[in-house]
Every structure is written in structure tokens, then in C-alpha cells.
Enzyme design. Sequence first.
Site, short mmCIF file in Angstrom:
data_model
loop_
_atom_site.label_atom_id
_atom_site.label_comp_id
_atom_site.label_asym_id
_atom_site.label_seq_id
_atom_site.Cartn_x
_atom_site.Cartn_y
_atom_site.Cartn_z
N ASP A 184 40.24 42.61 23.96
CA ASP A 184 40.95 43.89 24.05
C ASP A 184 41.98 44.08 22.92
O ASP A 184 42.49 45.18 22.75
CB ASP A 184 41.63 44.03 25.41
CG ASP A 184 40.61 44.21 26.52
OD1 ASP A 184 39.49 44.65 26.23
OD2 ASP A 184 40.93 43.89 27.69
N ASP A 237 28.86 52.58 28.72
CA ASP A 237 30.16 53.01 28.25
C ASP A 237 30.26 52.69 26.77
O ASP A 237 29.32 52.18 26.17
CB ASP A 237 31.30 52.41 29.07
CG ASP A 237 31.33 50.91 29.01
OD1 ASP A 237 31.10 50.37 27.92
OD2 ASP A 237 31.59 50.27 30.04
N ARG A 257 35.34 52.14 35.51
CA ARG A 257 34.39 51.07 35.80
C ARG A 257 34.95 50.03 36.78
O ARG A 257 34.21 49.43 37.56
CB ARG A 257 34.10 50.41 34.45
CG ARG A 257 32.86 49.69 34.35
CD ARG A 257 32.85 48.92 33.05
NE ARG A 257 32.22 47.65 33.34
CZ ARG A 257 30.93 47.50 33.45
NH1 ARG A 257 30.13 48.51 33.23
NH2 ARG A 257 30.43 46.33 33.76
N LYS A 271 47.10 46.55 33.86
CA LYS A 271 46.05 47.43 34.40
C LYS A 271 44.94 46.59 35.02
O LYS A 271 44.49 46.86 36.14
CB LYS A 271 45.47 48.29 33.26
CG LYS A 271 44.18 48.99 33.62
CD LYS A 271 43.65 49.85 32.48
CE LYS A 271 42.83 49.10 31.46
NZ LYS A 271 41.47 48.73 31.92
N ASN A 272 44.49 45.59 34.27
CA ASN A 272 43.31 44.85 34.72
C ASN A 272 43.61 43.88 35.86
O ASN A 272 42.71 43.21 36.36
CB ASN A 272 42.65 44.13 33.54
CG ASN A 272 42.02 45.15 32.60
OD1 ASN A 272 41.84 46.32 32.97
ND2 ASN A 272 41.69 44.73 31.40
N1 EPU Z 1 28.49 40.53 31.80
C1 EPU Z 1 27.17 40.47 32.16
N2 EPU Z 1 26.84 40.47 33.50
C2 EPU Z 1 27.79 40.55 34.47
C3 EPU Z 1 29.13 40.63 34.11
C4 EPU Z 1 29.47 40.62 32.75
O1 EPU Z 1 26.29 40.39 31.31
O2 EPU Z 1 27.41 40.54 35.66
C5 EPU Z 1 28.84 40.51 30.37
C6 EPU Z 1 29.35 41.86 29.92
O3 EPU Z 1 28.27 42.71 29.56
C7 EPU Z 1 30.21 41.50 28.74
C8 EPU Z 1 30.78 40.13 29.11
O4 EPU Z 1 29.93 39.64 30.16
O5 EPU Z 1 29.44 41.37 27.59
C9 EPU Z 1 32.21 40.15 29.60
O6 EPU Z 1 32.34 40.98 30.72
P1 EPU Z 1 33.43 40.74 31.87
O7 EPU Z 1 32.74 40.83 33.18
O8 EPU Z 1 34.22 39.50 31.58
O9 EPU Z 1 34.37 42.00 31.65
P2 EPU Z 1 34.78 43.11 32.70
O10 EPU Z 1 35.21 42.49 33.98
O11 EPU Z 1 33.76 44.17 32.72
C10 EPU Z 1 37.31 43.02 32.01
C11 EPU Z 1 38.32 44.02 31.57
C12 EPU Z 1 38.03 44.46 30.13
C13 EPU Z 1 38.03 43.23 29.25
C14 EPU Z 1 37.03 42.20 29.76
C15 EPU Z 1 37.02 40.90 28.99
C16 EPU Z 1 38.87 45.13 33.62
C17 EPU Z 1 38.88 46.41 34.39
N3 EPU Z 1 38.30 45.17 32.43
O12 EPU Z 1 36.06 43.70 31.96
O13 EPU Z 1 39.10 45.33 29.77
O14 EPU Z 1 37.67 43.62 27.93
O15 EPU Z 1 37.33 41.89 31.16
O16 EPU Z 1 38.28 40.31 28.99
O17 EPU Z 1 39.41 44.13 34.08
C18 EPU Z 1 40.13 47.19 28.79
O18 EPU Z 1 41.12 46.96 29.50
O19 EPU Z 1 40.16 48.02 27.84
C19 EPU Z 1 38.89 46.46 29.03
C20 EPU Z 1 37.72 46.87 28.56
#
Ligand code: EPU
Length: 437
Positions: free
Chosen positions: A317, A118, A94, A22-23
Site C-alpha cells: 500500500d 478492481d 471490497r 481502515k484495514n
Molecule cells: N489472494 C488470492 N486468493 C485469496 C486471497 C488473496 O489469490 O483467497 C491474493 C490476492 O489476489 C492478492 C494477494 O493474495 O494478490 C494478497 O491479497 P490479501 O488477501 O492479502 O489482500 P486483501 O485482504 O484483499 C488487504 C488490504 C489491502 C492490502 C492487502 C495487502 C483490506 C481491506 N485491504 O487486502 O489494502 O493491500 O491486504 O496488504 O484490508 C488498501 O488499503 O488500499 C488496500 C488495497
Amino acid sequence: MEVFRLTGPASLHGSVDVRGAKNSVLKLMAASLLAVGRTTITNVPAILDVRIMVELLGRLGCVVDYDPDAGIVGIDVPAEVGIQADYELVRAMRASISVLGPLTARMKAAHVALPGGDAIGSRGLDMHQAGLEALGATVHLEHGYFVATAQAGLRGTEIALDFPSVGATENLVMAATLARGETVISNAAKEPEIVDICTMLVEMGAKITGIGTGLITITGVDALRPVTHRTVGDRIVAGTYAFGAALSAGDVTVRGVGLELLPNVAIKLRDSGAVVDDLGDIPLADGTTGQGFRVIGTRRPRSIRVATMPFPGFPTDLQPFVIGLNSVADGVGLLSENLFEARWRFVQELARLGAKVRIDGNHALVTGVPELSGAEVEASDIRAGAGLVLAGLRATGVTEVSGIDHIERGYENFVANLRKLGAPIERVVRAEGLRFG
Ligand code: EPU
């Protein structure tokens, strides 16, 4: 209201096919916006989030055809695409934020709704914004939307991420492919999904080095071309079934994902007493060849200690499955959550099944009990939902999980797969209870 109803205890036996991540696929679909013409993505899972991305790309002016059975998405990207990602869609998913980088790079403007809160933490976007600004865009918030403009085009620069954010790394790499000159991203995320997206971008003609490392260098090109790309297997779905086997004293063969995508996970599963075998290359359901592995659980797992970390660390995850396993394991287990500050709603639901979990800051201390007791519980996010279903395998009596739309956002054929593995689970309509007003 539809719920998943499971009668336990039950254990999982057999094999399961896991398609693309998915991601990864959602970002591959966003990356298609970078090239005019038809991009084809294969090994696409039949999940709700893919449908939402199909809708979003359609609203941007692309013609998208999606065959969920074949697992193929074809995206015809016109020369002029729209620039607005509506709140309705971003709120529903998101990952819609991943069109921000491609649109800013190719259309020189993007209006993308801010996702808002969220169920798993505040999840800021400051690094997405700061990175695009460093690339020369102006980005500000207007009426709940990120408004990005880069009339003169983006230009290469050095970006040091405060944290190896998956989403920020992806958005910035995609944006930098069409920027003038060289962009160096340090402290970049190394997740297999990032590698997958970079690989597709290179196939499209992007110049990227350092893929899979914390230092990614992108040399901008004038244009990219559409390609056909196969999505990397979903390591989180694979890990879910692996934990299902370990937690339920089962024996499950997972096809479509290799253990090299789950390095820490295999170690922790072995710590719990499970046998984990790398099966190497095996035939997959779609006639291709891919990696696979087998997990054989013990009658009562040992509790494990896990700290979630960016890849190659233990994935956040899979956190609910660790807590689920520890809740029925022998001993006291510990899960330290280092990525999201509010991923604990799951624990309150697990407590309804009789799990003994104490939360202290970002740590979940779990005292294992021999068996859980079936109850009605509610999923608050994708992984929490799947975690509650797996915990239900070790609960006596009926466990009913509501909020199943969360689960269907990320798991294809979840009920059918679990039934194939021998779990007495079904999707049923539960009569609504109290009504007010
Ligand atoms: N963060 C910030 N600022 C930013 C970006 C991130 O503070 O500009 C923080 C977030 O608040 C969080 C941490 O950094 O505390 C990690 O966030 P990250 O950006 O790595 O995660 P994401 O891109 O929002 C993706 C996956 C998530 C998965 C995370 C970590 C997707 C769509 N989602 O989220 O997947 O948990 O990486 O590996 O790719 C899921 O599939 O259920 C899911 C939540």
C-alpha cells in the site's frame, strides 16, 4: 466534479495526528457480529469506508451509531442477524467480504456478493472459500453471490494457506472462534491489523494463540461477548505522511503510530537520505498516549530499491509513494511489486507529471528527474490518489487530482491535514469538460 488542486513546489512541515487503521476497523466492525449485544470501537477514522460498513451492518439488522468526530462506533448486534451482504455494498467496498466468516460461524449461513474486478489486480477469494469449506461449510457461487451454509456448525481443522492473505486469515480466524474444536492456520498473515483483530477476539472470549506469527491456533468456544476496543493506528496513513516529508524535503511528526509498525519503511526512508526519529510515547490529540515518530527529508532524496512483501516486509500500500519519491530522486530506483499484478495505473498518471518510469513485469524502474511539472491527473485507487497528491508537492505549477472519492475512502481530513502541514492544496469544483449525447 470535485478535485484536489495543489500548487507546487511545496514541502510539508509540522505534525499530524493519525487515527485507527481502515484495514483494521472494518474487520473489527465485522467481528462484532460474532457477539450478541453492544460492541464499541474507538479510534475510528472519519472515512467513507467506515460509513459503508455502518450501512452494511445496519442492513444486517444491527443498530449502529457512528460519531466521526469522536471516532467512536457503537454496534448493537441482535440475536438474529441478516445473512445477506448486497452487491451494491460489496462493490463499493471490497472489505465487505469480511462478514462472510462471522456470519457463517454465528448464523450458519451467509450470502455475500462476489466483489468482481478492481483497479489493483484480480484479487481472488479462493483461500476464503477453501478455508471455510475445510471448516465444514459448503460454499458455492449463485447469481454472483457466495452462498455459504454450515447447518451442523463449523468444526476445527488444519488450514494451510497458499499465501499469507490478510483477508483470508481474518475471515478464517473469525469463523474458527465459534467452531467446535481446534483450528490451526499455517502461513497466516502477520499484519498489525491481524494482531488487532485477534486481540479484540481474545478480549471477546476467543481462545487464540500464535497471534502475530504465521501459525495461529484457535480453540472454538460456544459464544463470544461484546467488548470495547481501541483500533490500532493506521500505519499506511502514517507512512503516507512520512513519504510526504521525505519526498518534499519536509519535516513531519506523525502522532498515533509507532515505528515498530513500519520496520522496513523506516529503513528505506533512511536509505533515501531522510532522518527518521522514533519519538516513543507522546500525547495524542484525543488525550490518550500513543507512539510517534519524526521524518526530516533531504533537499533531493536518493533513489531507493524496494520489494513489496507481506508484513513485516515493505507494504504494497505504500508502493505509489516509493515510485513518487524515486521519480524526483537522484539516481535510478526500483520497485518490485510482489502482491498485486496490476497496481500500475498510477504510473501512467505519474507520467503526466513528467516522471520517467519503465514497467517491466512486476518491476517499476524509475529514473529520477529534478522536478515534475503540474498537470491534471486521475486517482484509480486510494493509495494511487494520495501518491499523485504527494508527487504534486514536487511538481511546479498546478496539479489537479480527480477521482478524490477514492482518496476519501481511506484518508480522513486529507486536504485539511496537508494544509496544516503547509501545502497549498484545496478542494475545488472543476467544470465538466466534454459532454456527449
Ligand atoms: N489472494 C488470492 N486468493 C485469496 C486471497 C488473496 O489469490 O483467497 C491474493 C490476492 O489476489 C492478492 C494477494 O493474495 O494478490 C494478497 O491479497 P490479501 O488477501 O492479502 O489482500 P486483501 O485482504 O484483499 C488487504 C488490504 C489491502 C492490502 C492487502 C495487502 C483490506 C481491506 N485491504 O487486502 O489494502 O493491500 O491486504 O496488504 O484490508 C488498501 O488499503 O488500499 C488496500 C488495497
